[in-house]
Scaffold this motif. Structure first.
Motif, short mmCIF file in Angstrom:
data_model
loop_
_atom_site.label_atom_id
_atom_site.label_comp_id
_atom_site.label_asym_id
_atom_site.label_seq_id
_atom_site.Cartn_x
_atom_site.Cartn_y
_atom_site.Cartn_z
N HIS A 65 1.33 -1.21 -0.19
CA HIS A 65 0.16 0.09 -0.37
C HIS A 65 0.84 1.16 -0.38
CE1 HIS A 65 -4.53 -0.68 0.16
NE2 HIS A 65 -4.15 -1.83 1.24
N VAL B 175 -0.51 -11.85 -4.05
CA VAL B 175 -1.00 -10.58 -3.12
C VAL B 175 -1.38 -10.05 -4.66
CG1 VAL B 175 -0.85 -8.94 -2.07
CG2 VAL B 175 -0.44 -11.02 -0.92
N PHE C 266 -3.98 -10.86 -6.41
CA PHE C 266 -5.52 -11.11 -6.22
C PHE C 266 -6.53 -10.10 -5.62
CE2 PHE C 266 -8.36 -11.91 -2.31
CZ PHE C 266 -9.04 -12.96 -3.07
N TYR C 267 -5.78 -8.77 -5.35
CA TYR C 267 -6.71 -7.41 -5.04
C TYR C 267 -6.20 -6.06 -5.93
CZ TYR C 267 -5.61 -9.81 -0.13
OH TYR C 267 -5.60 -10.67 0.95
N ASN C 268 -8.33 -6.29 -6.30
CA ASN C 268 -7.97 -5.09 -7.48
C ASN C 268 -7.53 -3.58 -6.92
OD1 ASN C 268 -10.25 -6.77 -8.66
ND2 ASN C 268 -11.91 -6.43 -6.47
N TYR C 269 -7.29 -3.73 -5.66
CA TYR C 269 -7.00 -1.74 -5.04
C TYR C 269 -5.22 -1.72 -6.26
CZ TYR C 269 -6.75 1.98 -2.55
OH TYR C 269 -6.58 3.35 -2.20
N PHE C 270 -4.86 -2.84 -6.45
CA PHE C 270 -3.19 -2.54 -6.51
C PHE C 270 -2.98 -2.68 -8.14
CE2 PHE C 270 -2.49 -4.88 -1.89
CZ PHE C 270 -1.96 -3.87 -1.42
N ARG D 185 -15.65 0.23 -6.22
CA ARG D 185 -17.97 -0.12 -6.11
C ARG D 185 -18.11 0.52 -4.65
NH1 ARG D 185 -20.27 -3.43 -9.83
NH2 ARG D 185 -18.89 -5.36 -10.43
N PRO E 145 -21.20 -3.23 -1.87
CA PRO E 145 -21.43 -1.65 -2.72
C PRO E 145 -22.46 -1.17 -2.77
CG PRO E 145 -21.66 -3.84 -4.89
CD PRO E 145 -21.78 -3.95 -2.70
N ALA F 49 -7.77 -4.24 0.84
CA ALA F 49 -7.68 -3.82 -0.54
C ALA F 49 -8.39 -4.28 -1.73
CB ALA F 49 -5.93 -4.78 -1.12
N GLY F 50 -9.63 -3.98 -1.11
CA GLY F 50 -10.57 -4.18 -2.63
C GLY F 50 -10.71 -5.64 -2.75
N ARG G 143 -3.19 -13.94 0.38
CA ARG G 143 -4.52 -13.72 -1.17
C ARG G 143 -5.79 -14.31 0.03
NH1 ARG G 143 -4.90 -16.29 -6.29
NH2 ARG G 143 -6.28 -16.29 -5.96
#
Lengths: 164, 572
Positions: free
Chosen positions: A29, A60, A63-67, A120, B228, B307-308, B326
């Motif tokens: 982050h 990781v 997997f996470y949308n934010y990155f 979202r 959401p 993290a979304g 994950r």
């Protein structure tokens, strides 16, 4: 350039987090906060510095949308597709942005000025439909507002260049 | 001995709390006028910050700083009409202003607050009335605020404000007057159930964790609000962060935990900033760290960001995410209360659940359990959005009917169309049609009609909204968010979405509806975690109550079968 060493922010993130538990995501982050995305070199630095296999870091990151793995545009346009915004027609606003910028959702313009993404829920459903551009929130947006929003940021960037 | 010094400091902090309790709680500024300006994400997005700045400038310019206190607060509820500002002047009726702009702020100071304080006028000038909201209207009057009690009254960035309004008294009571088991019993007796949506009895969860043995033990706060279209948790974290911290501290004491972990959505920067600020303040005031308030209880908090990933709202996935992996769930048992974070006993509660704890201790379990219904105690916060006039963050006693929430508190449908249905529970919930709006809002009643309480999203839909589209929207969301670990969710969700997309586009066949029901059943039975098990709910509940919307889109319908499409009705 604020830092002489290109990876110094990353080095600090590694130093800050490496002795703490459950800290990999936090370190990533911090890197993304500084650079706007997590570059390959920085992921490697985290792997070495924190003793985490590079494969696990990418596990990781993907997997996470934010990155983000690639540099986004200078202005990140986030079109909210939460339920309230969906109900009030933000899909059309997103389409209008795609049309005006000539890019698909999740990609950047060729000049790297704009990155268009959907998110979202940003937590202001009372103002739906909502668009956030680099932290500035626009509420009750309609497709007809899109052009002026883009122009506002184009002007911002043009002024920056003038000053420089 | 370093510890003696800490204990001494802790005891001093305790004495300060005791001193504060001697006089009545509330504002201590002595200001004759108070201006409460909403400083939450929603009102800030509408320009709230510059409105608060304007008030400050105007008050300074009129040299009223010693008589007027300006408080930037958490969410005051009616987000659709923001920025909201409440003005309270001694001897005057309270006034709530809507859609305030910097210019209006200056006018309020110059034409209302100043002349009132100077004794020149005794009522609100006529031209300002167009900006006011009726505080006696059902939106404000029918709510019952327990969790959101402090929002709109205190500055969430000030621990002094929180303490002035009775903050940390419950913690002190627990630490010095109750054993951990006493606290667990109190929560059990209150009847509090998990506010994240599942509705598991909180006291029971705490008992499991209290009884578990481990080298360490963790209390985890789930602030990964994934639905959401809902923002209850961000409202609480932004508006009253110390209430969450106090709840976690009491939970930590009751369960004999060693540390607490707050897992918060990265998409909520303001909530993160305020909770981190509150943690620093609590540490400084000997409310976190070693020997809290001079007792032998030591406990600290760490913040970890999401993290979304919607699936991280599931507790085993959340644990994996804190561990830096994950966010995929694992089969239970073992439950986290036996083996959770780093294989140590861990109990996970939602933000709103924690925000209830100090209130329960303060008012007593007996008193608390008088609110609500037989099996659903207390209040529930909802993010009321969609086609509703008074969209915003509301808190109502359990057992209030959907009709009252939508039509009275919410002021009914915004626009000319008729109300069609209300959706609760987000992607895991379902729709409730108009004819069932008399339903009281309780965990079990909502479940009985195919929806769930959920974390508090409540979306109002009118006659112009297509429920096939809403079902597709939610299913599209869960398919995107499926972690892919188990086949029923990964494959079933996609298959179902494909068929739904076909139907929505007018290319569906009758068999598709049958298939959707079969896939839904398989997903409910065989998915590994709650995400997959509940993903079919939006589809199933729209099919249950609005099947004709699906069959109307199916071209091949013969007009003579058992379905309820328009062709069929016409053929009859």
């Amino acid at each position: 350039m604020a830092n002489s060493s290109p990876n110094s922010g990353t080095a600090m993130a590694v130093k800050k987090w490496k002795k703490k538990r459950g800290s990999l995501i936090m370190a990533l982050h911090e890197i993304q906060d500084i650079k706007g995305y997590v570059p390959w070199e920085d992921a490697q630095e985290v792997a070495v510095g924190m003793g985490v296999p590079l494969a696990r870091i990418y596990e990781v990151l993907t997997f996470y949308n934010y990155f983000k793995l690639e540099a986004p545009g200078k202005a990140v346009i986030s079109v909210c597709l939460g339920t309230a915004c969906h109900l009030k027609g933000n899909d059309e606003v997103l389409k209008e942005f795609e049309k005006e910028l000539g890019v698909k959702e999740g990609t950047s313009t060729e000049d790297k000025l704009f990155h268009l993404q959907s998110v979202r829920c940003v937590g202001c459903c009372g103002l739906a439909p909502v668009v956030v551009i680099n932290g500035k929130t626009y509420g009750k947006v309609t497709p007809s507002n899109v052009r002026s929003m883009i122009e506002e940021w184009q002007n911002n960037f043009a002024n920056e260049t003038d000053v420089a | 001995m370093a510890n003696e010094k800490l204990i001494q400091k802790g005891l001093e902090a305790k004495a300060r709390l005791e001193e504060r309790a001697k006089s009545g709680f509330g504002d201590t500024s002595g200001a004759r006028a108070k201006v409460y300006g909403c400083n939450s994400t929603s009102c800030r997005s509408a320009g709230g910050e510059s409105v608060i700045d304007s008030f400050n400038q105007a008050v300074d310019a009129n040299e009223l700083s010693d008589q007027v206190r300006i408080v930037p607060t958490g969410c005051m509820g009616l987000c659709a009409k923001g920025p909201l500002v409440k003005v309270v002047i001694d001897g005057m009726e309270d006034q709530m202003f809507k859609e305030v702009e910097p210019m209006v702020a200056r006018l309020i100071v110059a034409e209302y607050i100043t002349p009132v304080l100077e004794g020149k006028i005794s009522e609100l000038p006529e031209f300002l009335k167009q900006y006011t909201l009726d505080l006696n209207s059902p939106f404000f009057a029918s709510q019952q605020k327990i969790v959101l009690q402090n929002l709109g009254h205190i500055n969430p960035e000030s621990i002094d404000d929180y303490v002035d309004f009775g903050g940390y008294q419950a913690l002190k009571k627990c630490l010095f007057e109750m054993s951990p088991q006493d606290v667990v019993n109190e929560i059990k007796e209150s009847g509090l159930r998990g506010r994240g949506g599942g509705g598991f009895p909180t006291g029971l969860k705490w008992q499991f964790s209290h009884d578990a043995e481990g080298d360490e033990k963790f209390v985890i706060c789930n602030g990964d609000e994934g639905d959401p279209g809902a923002y209850m948790d961000s409202g609480v974290l932004e508006g009253d962060p110390h209430a969450v911290i106090e709840g976690m501290l009491i939970a930590g004491y009751a369960q004999r935990a060693t540390s607490g972990w707050l897992y918060i959505r990265a998409e909520y920067p303001l909530a993160i900033k305020r909770i981190e600020n509150a943690i620093r303040q609590a540490r400084k005031n000997r409310l976190l760290g070693d020997n809290i308030l001079g007792s032998d209880f030591s406990f600290d908090l760490e913040v970890r960001l999401g993290a979304g990933a919607f699936v991280c709202g599931e507790e085993t996935a959340l644990i994996a995410s804190i561990e830096g992996k994950r966010g995929t769930p694992r089969p239970r048992p073992p439950y986290p209360t036996e083996s959770g974070l780093w294989k140590q006993p861990s109990s996970i509660n939602n933000v709103e659940t924690f925000a209830n704890i100090a209130k329960i201790i303060n008012m007593g379990a007996k008193e608390y359990s008088k609110i609500g219904t037989d099996k659903s105690k207390g209040t529930k916060v909802f993010a009321l959005t969609g086609r509703v006039r008074n969209g915003g963050l509301v808190e109502v006693p359990m057992g209030m009917t959907l009709d009252e929430i939508v039509n009275q508190v919410g002021g009914g449908v915004d626009g000319d169309a008729e109300l069609k249905a209300v959706q609760t529970g987000g992607p895991s919930g379902g729709v409730i049609p108009k004819h069932l709006l008399d339903l009281p809002v309780c965990y079990d009643e909502l479940k009985a009609v195919g929806s769930i309480m959920g974390s508090g999203g409540m979306i109002v839909m009118d006659e112009d909204d297509s429920l096939v589209d809403i079902a597709k929207f939610y299913l599209g969301f869960t398919v995107e968010e499926s972690c892919g670990k188990c086949a029923p969710c990964r494959i079933g969700g996609q298959q179902m979405l494909d068929k739904l997309t076909k139907i929505a586009a007018g290319d569906g066949k009758k068999q598709d509806v049958t298939d959707i029901k079969r896939i839904a059943h398989a997903m409910q039975k065989a998915s590994l975690c709650g995400l997959g098990q509940t993903a079919p709910n939006p589809v199933l509940s729209t099919l249950k109550f609005f099947e004709s919307e699906y069959t109307d889109k199916i071209k091949e319908c013969c007009g003579g079968c058992a379905c309820s499409c328009n062709k069929n009705e016409a053929a009859k």
